[in-house]
Design a protein around this motif. Structure first.
Motif, PDB file in Angstrom:
ATOM      1  N   ARG A  68      64.297  71.001  32.453  1.00 43.52           N
ATOM      2  CA  ARG A  68      63.093  70.933  31.615  1.00 43.52           C
ATOM      3  C   ARG A  68      62.477  72.324  31.441  1.00 43.52           C
ATOM      4  NH1 ARG A  68      60.554  67.281  34.365  1.00 43.52           N
ATOM      5  NH2 ARG A  68      61.686  65.622  33.291  1.00 43.52           N
ATOM      6  N   LEU A  69      62.395  73.095  32.511  1.00 45.27           N
ATOM      7  CA  LEU A  69      61.820  74.438  32.411  1.00 45.27           C
ATOM      8  C   LEU A  69      62.721  75.348  31.586  1.00 45.27           C
ATOM      9  CD1 LEU A  69      59.760  76.595  33.072  1.00 45.27           C
ATOM     10  CD2 LEU A  69      60.929  76.970  35.269  1.00 45.27           C
ATOM     11  N   ALA A  70      64.025  75.279  31.798  1.00 39.08           N
ATOM     12  CA  ALA A  70      64.951  76.130  31.040  1.00 39.08           C
ATOM     13  C   ALA A  70      64.879  75.822  29.549  1.00 39.08           C
ATOM     14  CB  ALA A  70      66.377  75.937  31.554  1.00 39.08           C
ATOM     15  N   GLU A  71      64.843  74.545  29.201  1.00 37.12           N
ATOM     16  CA  GLU A  71      64.750  74.169  27.789  1.00 37.12           C
ATOM     17  C   GLU A  71      63.441  74.637  27.174  1.00 37.12           C
ATOM     18  OE1 GLU A  71      65.282  69.967  27.911  1.00 37.12           O
ATOM     19  OE2 GLU A  71      67.425  70.107  28.464  1.00 37.12           O
ATOM     20  N   ALA A  72      62.350  74.512  27.922  1.00 35.17           N
ATOM     21  CA  ALA A  72      61.053  74.964  27.422  1.00 35.17           C
ATOM     22  C   ALA A  72      61.039  76.474  27.222  1.00 35.17           C
ATOM     23  CB  ALA A  72      59.946  74.549  28.386  1.00 35.17           C
ATOM     24  N   ALA A  73      61.681  77.213  28.125  1.00 33.53           N
ATOM     25  CA  ALA A  73      61.728  78.672  28.000  1.00 33.53           C
ATOM     26  C   ALA A  73      62.456  79.085  26.727  1.00 33.53           C
ATOM     27  CB  ALA A  73      62.411  79.280  29.228  1.00 33.53           C
ATOM     28  N   MET A  74      63.550  78.426  26.420  1.00 34.19           N
ATOM     29  CA  MET A  74      64.292  78.770  25.211  1.00 34.19           C
ATOM     30  C   MET A  74      63.520  78.364  23.960  1.00 34.19           C
ATOM     31  SD  MET A  74      66.768  80.373  26.461  1.00 34.19           S
ATOM     32  CE  MET A  74      67.655  80.644  24.914  1.00 34.19           C
ATOM     33  N   GLU A  75      62.848  77.212  24.013  1.00 32.44           N
ATOM     34  CA  GLU A  75      62.107  76.744  22.837  1.00 32.44           C
ATOM     35  C   GLU A  75      60.841  77.557  22.592  1.00 32.44           C
ATOM     36  OE1 GLU A  75      61.360  72.641  23.572  1.00 32.44           O
ATOM     37  OE2 GLU A  75      63.484  72.050  23.390  1.00 32.44           O
ATOM     38  N   ARG A  76      60.083  77.827  23.641  1.00 30.82           N
ATOM     39  CA  ARG A  76      58.786  78.495  23.484  1.00 30.82           C
ATOM     40  C   ARG A  76      58.899  80.014  23.386  1.00 30.82           C
ATOM     41  NH1 ARG A  76      54.550  75.586  27.654  1.00 30.82           N
ATOM     42  NH2 ARG A  76      55.391  73.453  27.563  1.00 30.82           N
ATOM     43  N   LEU A  77      59.818  80.584  24.162  1.00 32.88           N
ATOM     44  CA  LEU A  77      59.935  82.045  24.218  1.00 32.88           C
ATOM     45  C   LEU A  77      61.094  82.576  23.384  1.00 32.88           C
ATOM     46  CD1 LEU A  77      59.369  82.617  28.060  1.00 32.88           C
ATOM     47  CD2 LEU A  77      57.649  82.580  26.236  1.00 32.88           C
ATOM     48  N   GLY A  78      62.055  81.707  23.088  1.00 31.42           N
ATOM     49  CA  GLY A  78      63.229  82.157  22.352  1.00 31.42           C
ATOM     50  C   GLY A  78      64.245  82.886  23.202  1.00 31.42           C
ATOM     51  N   GLY A  79      64.039  82.863  24.502  1.00 29.53           N
ATOM     52  CA  GLY A  79      64.936  83.558  25.421  1.00 29.53           C
ATOM     53  C   GLY A  79      64.128  84.091  26.593  1.00 29.53           C
ATOM     54  N   VAL A  80      64.825  84.587  27.608  1.00 31.97           N
ATOM     55  CA  VAL A  80      64.163  85.098  28.812  1.00 31.97           C
ATOM     56  C   VAL A  80      64.735  86.470  29.139  1.00 31.97           C
ATOM     57  CG1 VAL A  80      63.731  84.705  31.276  1.00 31.97           C
ATOM     58  CG2 VAL A  80      63.796  82.768  29.694  1.00 31.97           C
ATOM     59  N   ASP A  81      63.831  87.439  29.350  1.00 29.58           N
ATOM     60  CA  ASP A  81      64.237  88.795  29.725  1.00 29.58           C
ATOM     61  C   ASP A  81      64.134  89.021  31.225  1.00 29.58           C
ATOM     62  OD1 ASP A  81      64.522  89.863  26.936  1.00 29.58           O
ATOM     63  OD2 ASP A  81      62.378  89.394  26.884  1.00 29.58           O
ATOM     64  N   VAL A  82      63.163  88.376  31.852  1.00 27.26           N
ATOM     65  CA  VAL A  82      62.930  88.532  33.292  1.00 27.26           C
ATOM     66  C   VAL A  82      62.771  87.145  33.903  1.00 27.26           C
ATOM     67  CG1 VAL A  82      61.432  89.482  35.075  1.00 27.26           C
ATOM     68  CG2 VAL A  82      61.777  90.749  32.935  1.00 27.26           C
ATOM     69  N   LEU A  83      63.539  86.882  34.949  1.00 26.42           N
ATOM     70  CA  LEU A  83      63.486  85.598  35.645  1.00 26.42           C
ATOM     71  C   LEU A  83      63.134  85.868  37.107  1.00 26.42           C
ATOM     72  CD1 LEU A  83      63.948  82.544  35.680  1.00 26.42           C
ATOM     73  CD2 LEU A  83      66.404  82.987  35.928  1.00 26.42           C
ATOM     74  N   VAL A  84      61.995  85.328  37.551  1.00 22.81           N
ATOM     75  CA  VAL A  84      61.516  85.575  38.910  1.00 22.81           C
ATOM     76  C   VAL A  84      61.387  84.250  39.650  1.00 22.81           C
ATOM     77  CG1 VAL A  84      59.746  86.658  40.337  1.00 22.81           C
ATOM     78  CG2 VAL A  84      60.177  87.530  38.028  1.00 22.81           C
ATOM     79  N   HIS A  85      62.125  84.104  40.736  1.00 24.17           N
ATOM     80  CA  HIS A  85      62.075  82.896  41.555  1.00 24.17           C
ATOM     81  C   HIS A  85      61.164  83.140  42.751  1.00 24.17           C
ATOM     82  CE1 HIS A  85      65.302  80.917  39.372  1.00 24.17           C
ATOM     83  NE2 HIS A  85      66.002  82.022  39.464  1.00 24.17           N
ATOM     84  N   VAL A  86      59.923  82.670  42.652  1.00 24.30           N
ATOM     85  CA  VAL A  86      58.981  82.774  43.763  1.00 24.30           C
ATOM     86  C   VAL A  86      58.873  81.451  44.515  1.00 24.30           C
ATOM     87  CG1 VAL A  86      56.645  83.447  44.444  1.00 24.30           C
ATOM     88  CG2 VAL A  86      57.684  84.469  42.414  1.00 24.30           C
ATOM     89  N   LEU A  87      59.206  80.365  43.842  1.00 25.75           N
ATOM     90  CA  LEU A  87      59.076  79.041  44.439  1.00 25.75           C
ATOM     91  C   LEU A  87      59.750  78.982  45.807  1.00 25.75           C
ATOM     92  CD1 LEU A  87      58.165  76.084  43.913  1.00 25.75           C
ATOM     93  CD2 LEU A  87      60.493  75.657  43.090  1.00 25.75           C
ATOM     94  N   GLY A  88      59.024  78.439  46.777  1.00 27.94           N
ATOM     95  CA  GLY A  88      59.593  78.311  48.116  1.00 27.94           C
ATOM     96  C   GLY A  88      58.525  77.862  49.088  1.00 27.94           C
ATOM     97  N   GLY A  89      58.938  77.709  50.314  1.00 26.97           N
ATOM     98  CA  GLY A  89      58.013  77.275  51.344  1.00 26.97           C
ATOM     99  C   GLY A  89      58.670  76.257  52.255  1.00 26.97           C
ATOM    100  N   SER A  90      57.887  75.704  53.153  1.00 31.33           N
ATOM    101  CA  SER A  90      58.423  74.744  54.106  1.00 31.33           C
ATOM    102  C   SER A  90      57.390  73.676  54.417  1.00 31.33           C
ATOM    103  CB  SER A  90      58.829  75.448  55.403  1.00 31.33           C
ATOM    104  OG  SER A  90      59.284  74.515  56.361  1.00 31.33           O
ATOM    105  N   THR A  91      57.855  72.450  54.419  1.00 30.13           N
ATOM    106  CA  THR A  91      57.019  71.332  54.857  1.00 30.13           C
ATOM    107  C   THR A  91      57.640  70.654  56.077  1.00 30.13           C
ATOM    108  OG1 THR A  91      58.141  69.824  53.314  1.00 30.13           O
ATOM    109  CG2 THR A  91      56.136  70.911  52.529  1.00 30.13           C
ATOM    110  N   ALA A  92      58.610  71.315  56.689  1.00 31.52           N
ATOM    111  CA  ALA A  92      59.297  70.735  57.843  1.00 31.52           C
ATOM    112  C   ALA A  92      58.345  70.592  59.025  1.00 31.52           C
ATOM    113  CB  ALA A  92      60.492  71.602  58.235  1.00 31.52           C
ATOM    114  N   PRO A  93      58.514  69.560  59.829  1.00 28.66           N
ATOM    115  CA  PRO A  93      57.660  69.389  61.004  1.00 28.66           C
ATOM    116  C   PRO A  93      58.033  70.376  62.096  1.00 28.66           C
ATOM    117  CG  PRO A  93      59.391  67.743  61.004  1.00 28.66           C
ATOM    118  CD  PRO A  93      59.509  68.483  59.689  1.00 28.66           C
TER     119      PRO A  93
END
Length: 262
Positions: A68-93
């Motif tokens: 969904r995000l990739a499709e939106a990036a192509m539709e709204r931006l027409g392409g991507v020049d910089v891709l930054v993966h910040v998503l992360g973290g831990s919910t482990a006990p």
């Protein structure tokens, strides 16, 4: 936010940042916006991103959310020049390895490794076709200094992300796409507070004792404090910029001197 930012540094650049609604991800979105970029990020549960950024409602821990995000990036931006993966973290006990069920392991891998792998697979082909682009994966010094009580699965996933990034850099460098890794230590964020509270809950101690246990496990922070989200965002922006045009396939640690080895 740094005092001096060129408002045209990223003019015309199309940037996708994951995890861009809070913490380091939000600071990264704001930094690219301040530099004149078009920025798109994603959130689940109706979270709000920084003003001026595009937002897609998507759960990036799932294949469907990444698509969904990739499709939106192509539709709204027409392409991507910089891709930054910040998503992360831990919910482990807390509780060490025995407390980590298969479901916990899957969740940590989906969040910290496979979310990046899936989005790369969807968006990097258009960078390769143009012969240019920049990818930054945010890993963690936990890949070297895991906290066995609470971050074993997270640390293993981040180690996988770092190794994957190195392999990706070898493949994409000759095709004009730069790949780098940023590995923060402890950062002042909501997620760090949540980790402290989980450790306190699992040990029956206080948040202050849990915070000290993290510092002890890390061996202390020679600089005397955790990093701020905007400091990590500034490093990410530098690596995405033309100022870093010869920097590729490297890991950049921002931890206040926590890692004790070269």
């Amino acid at each position: 936010m740094p005092a001096l930012i060129d408002p045209a540094e990223f003019q015309g650049r199309r940037v996708v940042v994951t995890g861009g609604t809070k913490g380091t991800g939000r600071a990264t979105v704001e930094r690219f916006l301040a530099g004149g970029a078009q920025v798109l990020t994603a959130a689940r549960n109706g979270a709000h991103g920084p003003e001026g950024a595009g937002l897609v409602e998507a759960d990036l821990t799932t294949p469907e959310g990444s698509s969904r995000l990739a499709e939106a990036a192509m539709e709204r931006l027409g392409g991507v020049d910089v891709l930054v993966h910040v998503l992360g973290g831990s919910t482990a006990p807390g509780g060490g390895f025995a407390a980590l069920t298969d479901d916990v392991w899957r969740a940590e891998l989906d969040l910290n490794l496979l979310s990046a792998v899936r989005l790369d697979r969807a968006l990097l082909p258009q960078m390769i076709a143009r012969g240019e682009g920049a990818v930054i994966h945010v890993s963690s010094i936990q890949r070297q200094l895991p906290l066995y009580d609470s971050t074993t699965a997270y640390a293993a996933a981040k180690a996988g992300l770092t190794t994957y990034s190195k392999a990706l850099s070898k493949e994409l460098g000759p095709k004009g796409v730069r790949v780098n890794v940023v590995s923060p230590g402890w950062i002042y964020t909501e997620a760090s507070d949540a980790l402290v509270n989980r450790i306190a809950d699992s040990t029956g101690g206080t948040p202050e004792a849990a915070r000290q246990s993290i510092l002890d496990a890390l061996g202390g922070i020679p600089l005397g404090r955790p990093a701020r989200p905007e400091e990590v965002a500034e490093l990410i922006a530098f690596l995405a910029s033309e100022r870093a045009s010869a920097i590729h396939g490297a890991e950049h640690v921002i931890d206040g001197g926590t890692v004790p080895t070269v």
